[in-house]
Design an enzyme around this catalytic site. Sequence first.
Site, PDB file in Angstrom:
ATOM      1  N   GLU A   1     -33.150  16.352 -33.362  1.00 33.07           N
ATOM      2  CA  GLU A   1     -31.769  15.822 -33.897  1.00 33.07           C
ATOM      3  C   GLU A   1     -31.966  14.277 -34.353  1.00 33.07           C
ATOM      4  O   GLU A   1     -31.754  13.952 -35.520  1.00 33.07           O
ATOM      5  CB  GLU A   1     -30.868  15.585 -32.855  1.00 33.07           C
ATOM      6  CG  GLU A   1     -29.287  15.513 -33.472  1.00 33.07           C
ATOM      7  CD  GLU A   1     -29.024  16.268 -34.432  1.00 33.07           C
ATOM      8  OE1 GLU A   1     -28.753  17.512 -34.038  1.00 33.07           O
ATOM      9  OE2 GLU A   1     -28.515  16.023 -35.654  1.00 33.07           O
TER      10      GLU A   1
ATOM     11  N   ASP B   1     -31.888  13.181 -38.284  1.00 29.68           N
ATOM     12  CA  ASP B   1     -30.842  12.154 -38.492  1.00 29.68           C
ATOM     13  C   ASP B   1     -31.366  10.899 -39.229  1.00 29.68           C
ATOM     14  O   ASP B   1     -31.177  10.353 -40.321  1.00 29.68           O
ATOM     15  CB  ASP B   1     -30.050  11.880 -37.540  1.00 29.68           C
ATOM     16  CG  ASP B   1     -29.292  13.012 -37.191  1.00 29.68           C
ATOM     17  OD1 ASP B   1     -29.256  14.037 -37.624  1.00 29.68           O
ATOM     18  OD2 ASP B   1     -28.699  13.149 -36.005  1.00 29.68           O
TER      19      ASP B   1
ATOM     20  N   SER C   1     -25.855  19.299 -39.136  1.00 27.54           N
ATOM     21  CA  SER C   1     -26.784  18.224 -38.558  1.00 27.54           C
ATOM     22  C   SER C   1     -27.278  17.482 -39.574  1.00 27.54           C
ATOM     23  O   SER C   1     -27.310  16.198 -39.337  1.00 27.54           O
ATOM     24  CB  SER C   1     -27.632  18.831 -37.587  1.00 27.54           C
ATOM     25  OG  SER C   1     -26.989  18.835 -36.191  1.00 27.54           O
TER      26      SER C   1
ATOM     27  N   ASP D   1     -17.609  20.980 -56.779  1.00 23.33           N
ATOM     28  CA  ASP D   1     -16.673  22.210 -55.839  1.00 23.33           C
ATOM     29  C   ASP D   1     -17.751  23.463 -55.591  1.00 23.33           C
ATOM     30  O   ASP D   1     -18.731  23.592 -56.626  1.00 23.33           O
ATOM     31  CB  ASP D   1     -15.595  22.858 -57.011  1.00 23.33           C
ATOM     32  CG  ASP D   1     -14.675  23.593 -56.095  1.00 23.33           C
ATOM     33  OD1 ASP D   1     -14.950  23.846 -54.936  1.00 23.33           O
ATOM     34  OD2 ASP D   1     -13.685  24.276 -56.807  1.00 23.33           O
TER      35      ASP D   1
ATOM     36  N   GLY E   1     -11.702  25.027 -55.576  1.00 25.62           N
ATOM     37  CA  GLY E   1     -10.853  24.049 -54.597  1.00 25.62           C
ATOM     38  C   GLY E   1     -11.215  24.134 -53.239  1.00 25.62           C
ATOM     39  O   GLY E   1     -12.266  24.529 -52.793  1.00 25.62           O
TER      40      GLY E   1
ATOM     41  N   ASP F   1     -11.925  24.964 -49.518  1.00 25.66           N
ATOM     42  CA  ASP F   1     -11.792  26.233 -48.577  1.00 25.66           C
ATOM     43  C   ASP F   1     -12.413  25.849 -47.399  1.00 25.66           C
ATOM     44  O   ASP F   1     -13.140  24.840 -47.234  1.00 25.66           O
ATOM     45  CB  ASP F   1     -12.594  27.416 -49.381  1.00 25.66           C
ATOM     46  CG  ASP F   1     -14.038  26.599 -49.714  1.00 25.66           C
ATOM     47  OD1 ASP F   1     -15.028  26.651 -48.922  1.00 25.66           O
ATOM     48  OD2 ASP F   1     -14.419  26.401 -50.769  1.00 25.66           O
TER      49      ASP F   1
END
Length: 665
Positions: free
Chosen positions: A325, A329, A583, A624, A643, A645
């Site tokens: 992780e 990152d 992540s 979108d 749009g 969701d």
Amino acid sequence: MYLSFLLVSILWSLVTVAYPSDWKHVIHERRQVKPEGWIRHSRMHLERILPMRIALKQSEIHNLDSHLMRISTPDSNDYGKHWSYEKIVDTFAPSQDTIREVHEWLLAAGIARGRIKKSRSPGWLHFNVTVEEAEILLRTEYHLYEHEVTGQGHVACDAYNVPRHVQSHIDFITPTIHFDTKIVPRFDHRTRERKRSGTGFGPWGKPWLPKASPVANPTLNNLQDCSNNVTPDCLRALYGIPTLPPTMRTNPGNSFGVVEYTPQSYMGSDLDKFFSNYSKNPVELYSSAPSVLECPSTPVQKRPTLLSVDGGNIHNTPNLNQNTESNLDLQYAMALVNPLNVTLYQVGDLVQTEYTSFNNFLDSIDGSYCSDNDSTDNVTSPTVDAIYPDPLPGGYAGPRNCGGHAATKVISTSYSYNEHDLSPAYETRQCNEYAKLGLLGTTFLYCSSDFGVAGSQGRCLDPSTSSYNDGLSGMFIPSFPSTCPYVLSIGATQIKPNASVTEPEIACATKIASGGGFSNVFPMPSYQSQALKSWFKNYPPPYEAGRFNNSQQMRGYPDVSANGAKYVVALLGGYNYHLYGTSASAPTFGAVITLINEARLNVGKGPVGFINPTLYAHPYLLNDITNGSNPGCGTAGFSSAPGWDPVTGLGTPNYPRMLQYFLTH
Ligand SMILES: *[C@@H]1O[C@H](CO)[C@@H](O)[C@H](O)[C@H]1NC(C)=O
Ligand SMILES: *[C@@H]1O[C@H](CO)[C@@H](O)[C@H](O)[C@H]1NC(C)=O
Ligand SMILES: *[C@@H]1O[C@H](CO)[C@@H](O)[C@H](O)[C@H]1NC(C)=O
Ligand SMILES: *[C@@H]1O[C@H](CO)[C@@H](O)[C@H](O)[C@H]1NC(C)=O
Ligand SMILES: *[C@@H]1O[C@H](CO)[C@@H](O)[C@H](O)[C@H]1NC(C)=O
Ligand SMILES: *[C@@H]1O[C@H](CO)[C@@H](O)[C@H](O)[C@H]1NC(C)=O
Ligand SMILES: *[C@@H]1O[C@H](CO)[C@@H](O)[C@H](O)[C@H]1NC(C)=O
Ligand SMILES: *[C@@H]1O[C@H](CO)[C@@H](O)[C@H](O)[C@H]1NC(C)=O
């Protein structure tokens, strides 16, 4: 059950002569779901000591939402007028009334005044009680729980009571029903993968580690190959993210905050490898350290600025479970915002890794949130958060960090819980904290989890037993803090197989599925009402109320998304791995906002702060995403649609449009 309640009642009448008999008691909190992975071991001994904490109700908290919306709504006169820290503390401190009512209750119940301590923050009261006293005070029973895999202990009850007239003055009390302990996987996740419904499978436990698999021959910075290998250049191409000149003069203090929880820890040698291969201009990453001037022949590698919280440190142990992780990152956050700084909030020592929670981090950037810094818990029967100074051998001996660090203007966290793990009161208090930090001008990002509608661990809820199941059926599980309306929740997309970076992405369907759905705790925020209404109207989901709360009244997530598939990451001494997951999406989106803030600072504007209302009001700031879904719980999940969701939110960042908008508003 009835018998033991009777027993408690009898004890009660014996010890509390002075307690007003006409005080009606009501259930304050009750746990709805059996705690995942925990086995009820035994009744607690009555003479054991519990460190009790009461989270007092804050003043003005019912207006927190309107205060935040006023400064975060684009057309408001107060847009961008962030508050000072002092104003936030003063506005929300508990009232004298609240402090008095709660004290009077405790005194009447035999907790002498001298035993009750205020913490440095006005929001909490602390006192030590025996289990016996606690059971009488809260009309409950305490049990010791044991984790079925790790064997770690936890003290909890199923429900607790307070006098009716005191209830409105209390958010919650610990230790009671909460299971806010982080379970650390104790085995190599590659050997213990469990197959699930088509999508989510992987390690057991939290924080959820992004899926990792080795890559044979990643091509360097090849934009033709982004559907197979995502690199910083691919993300720049997908979203129009600029590469800043390495020598650019940057605004002091505009740093991108990334939070990691120990034992996660980055490997510096992996960062170097990554930057040397995937930064267009490697030298850019060696530019800001002053010692370069003193000794130009040995470039000093760029590192994140470390802000240690409660003993957090870089342990430099190559280990797939512990570096994944952090390496992911930081490699992407640093590459994308360079030459801006990345600030690493490294939380918790190596001894109490199971207990470090989001609260430990929040305490460090807001002392007024901090419950305390003295050692009150019995670590061998821990309650909620990790405690400092750490009484265990080798642990961090310093005080709990209360307000010791400043909050950066953008903070990204790629860890999450199931909403059902914690209680509504507990989550609401933490969620309000994100709103307060929004008042201060900080943007908080959380990943939406990697199991589609099946929460943060690929499990669902069996309504007949109120337990988590294997994730193949049952009720959808929302992910927290994504369901808090005051964070920006980030879902995951991917490039279509063999497609180019100029083609529209789809919802991520490789190895992971973008977390999404609707809260059972947080009502729909005003900024989402239009978007949700039109989604429910135009693309009604084929599920009954038994699957999720379809009242159209609850917070939907994620808000937005970014690529989360096949990130090339240097791990284990430089081998390249593919990582998948929201992540990855969260730091990528956070980097975009950090760069937008930099551009705003350059023209004398402030940081964007709480950004959700602006994004919902101007969905064209995002690309979108209309294809894909997020399966889980034996269903196809929700579908991505034009749009907003509950799979990819409003879509992926469109940097050029965002820049244009945010430079003119
Ligand atoms: C702390 O926990 C240990 C082990 O469960 C127990 O023996 C001890 O009495 C506890 N101490 C207090 C003060 O509760
Ligand atoms: C509770 O007891 C512990 C251990 O004796 C002590 O360190 C701590 O200060 C006490 N806390 C309070 C609030 O009295
Ligand atoms: C970036 O961090 C380094 C090391 O902490 C510091 O010397 C430098 O001033 C920072 N730069 C900016 C622009 O904040
Ligand atoms: C908490 O720690 C600070 C130093 O960081 C100290 O000044 C303060 O007295 C401590 N508070 C308690 C309640 O121990
Ligand atoms: C969605 O993406 C899948 C996978 O690439 C593709 O097969 C399908 O045709 C796409 N559907 C639409 C409506 O574009
Ligand atoms: C992608 O391209 C490769 C090599 O050209 C081909 O073997 C594969 O079938 C293609 N995959 C898809 C989904 O089109
Ligand atoms: C769904 O949310 C609504 C609005 O908060 C609430 O009234 C209702 O009880 C919830 N439904 C379920 C099944 O929890
Ligand atoms: C970096 O690039 C070199 C040369 O292409 C390659 O041998 C090495 O494996 C790459 N390492 C990483 C970590 O990408």
